[in-house]
Design an enzyme around this catalytic site. Structure first.
Site, PDB file in Angstrom:
ATOM      1  N   GLY A   1       0.568  -1.181   0.006  1.00  0.00           N
ATOM      2  CA  GLY A   1      -0.029   0.003   0.065  1.00  0.00           C
ATOM      3  C   GLY A   1       0.818   1.252  -0.075  1.00  0.00           C
ATOM      4  CB  ALA A   2       2.873   2.676  -2.700  1.00  0.00           C
TER       5      ALA A   2
ATOM      6  CE  LYS B   1      -6.858   6.280  15.013  1.00  0.00           C
ATOM      7  NZ  LYS B   1      -5.976   6.122  13.884  1.00  0.00           N
TER       8      LYS B   1
ATOM      9  CB  SER C   1      -9.459   9.439   6.927  1.00  0.00           C
ATOM     10  OG  SER C   1     -10.221   8.843   7.694  1.00  0.00           O
TER      11      SER C   1
ATOM     12  CD  GLU D   1     -10.072   3.080   6.194  1.00  0.00           C
ATOM     13  OE1 GLU D   1      -9.380   2.209   6.077  1.00  0.00           O
ATOM     14  OE2 GLU D   1     -10.009   3.849   6.969  1.00  0.00           O
TER      15      GLU D   1
END
Ligand SMILES: NC(=O)c1ccc[n+]([C@@H]2O[C@H](COP(=O)([O-])OP(=O)(O)OC[C@H]3O[C@@H](n4cnc5c(N)ncnc54)[C@H](OP(=O)(O)O)[C@@H]3O)[C@@H](O)[C@H]2O)c1
Length: 303
Positions: A11-12, A185, A256, A268
């Site tokens: 995962g870059a 979290k 995000s 997500e």
């Protein structure tokens, strides 16, 4: 490519580039999606002081079997983690640690139960980084990382893995109960991220919004009841205070989830409020606020 066995980063993206920069002395290499070709990922990293650093990290869509990695860091989004590992894990030597960096929960458990004999670990990080374009990485905040084992083999090496990834600038701590860290979290993210996405605003702006004010209390009750049912401390008043404190401390941040909606990418949500909904159904607990938030976020991105 260097003779030193690599640390493989799957995962870059933002977090992958951050770890590749950090591990520059440990021969980091990216594993790309199968449709990409082998080659260098070149990018400029802007550190917290605004100084620019240039990185060139080799990568390939296939694992170089001649030189197995010493560790695999998985830095894809949660929905891609398992499929990214699928072609890799059966050809990896069974002792190579695999560290999962995904936010939320659900993908980590799915991977640990798919490969129970591998050393699978999970990390929870407060690091912040984003890529305004493919060639630039902006470090948005200094953070810490907690890391712990999910499988028995992962638990056995978690402390040494944390020590290996630790630097004074970016501390990595061993968390023997990493699932509790992930829960903590997740609980805060569940009370911030979907609101920022639905209200199209920054973290701090949710606090004044009628949607947040009208639902945050029952949301915290739903999350706390589930945490208690799962065997973790869950106190709705404390959770609400923590959510308000984090939203205030990160008032100017774009979550995000908000960034994903703005870029018309899948969010997500299934691994944050969606995970709460699925787990609550197993326990027979009602979660109408979480269900409403999941449905509204999914509408935004046609997920
Ligand atoms: N960024 C942060 O500050 C931060 C902080 C804490 C936690 N996290 C969590 O860390 C995870 C990664 O976040 P991120 O911000 O780095 O996401 P990101 O920038 O979207 O990066 C994800 C990368 O994974 C790649 N990928 C997807 N499927 C793959 C596959 N099958 N094989 C190889 N690579 C694949 C993507 O490639 P494409 O570009 O081709 O899609 C992308 O480069 C998320 O769960 C996030 O919630 C991030």
């Amino acid at each position: 490519m260097s003779e030193q066995p690599p640390v493989l980063i799957v995962g870059a993206g933002a977090l992958g580039k951050l770890w590749a920069a950090r591990l520059s002395g440990s021969n980091p290499q990216f594993l790309y999606r199968p449709q990409h070709s082998a080659g260098m990922t070149r990018y400029q990293r802007l550190d917290l002081a605004g100084h620019s650093h240039h990185h060139a990290i080799p990568g390939s869509p296939t694992l170089e079997l001649g030189c197995p990695p010493t560790a695999v860091l998985v830095t894809t989004k949660a929905m891609d983690a398992r499929s990214a590992l699928e072609p890799l894990i059966n050809v990896l030597p069974p002792t190579v640690p695999v560290v999962l960096f995904q936010n939320g929960m659900g993908s980590q458990q799915a991977i640990a139960s798919r490969w129970p004999d591998h050393p699978i670990l999970a990390a929870s990080t407060t690091e912040g980084a984003n890529c305004p374009d493919r060639n630039t990485l902006v470090q948005a905040g200094r953070g810490e990382t907690w890391l712990g084992g999910l499988t028995e083999a992962g638990k056995a090496i978690a402390a040494s893995m944390a020590a290996r990834l630790h630097t004074d600038d970016s501390p990595v701590h061993h968390a023997p109960d990493i699932l509790y860290r992930l829960w903590q979290k997740l609980a805060v993210n569940a009370g911030i991220n979907p609101y920022t996405a639905i209200l199209a605003c920054r973290n701090g702006d949710i606090l004044q919004a009628p949607l947040f004010q009208g639902t945050i209390q029952p949301l915290c009750q739903e999350v706390s009841a589930l945490m208690t049912a799962e065997g973790y401390p869950g106190d709705p008043t404390e959770l609400e205070a923590r959510i308000r404190q984090v939203a205030t401390a990160t008032a100017n941040n774009l979550s995000s989830m908000r960034q994903d909606v703005m870029a018309e990418r899948a969010t997500e949500i299934d691994f944050i409020n969606g995970f709460i909904v699925t787990q609550s159904i197993h326990h027979g607990l009602p979660v109408p606020v979480n269900q409403m938030l999941v449905a509204q976020v999914k509408q935004l991105t046609h997920q």
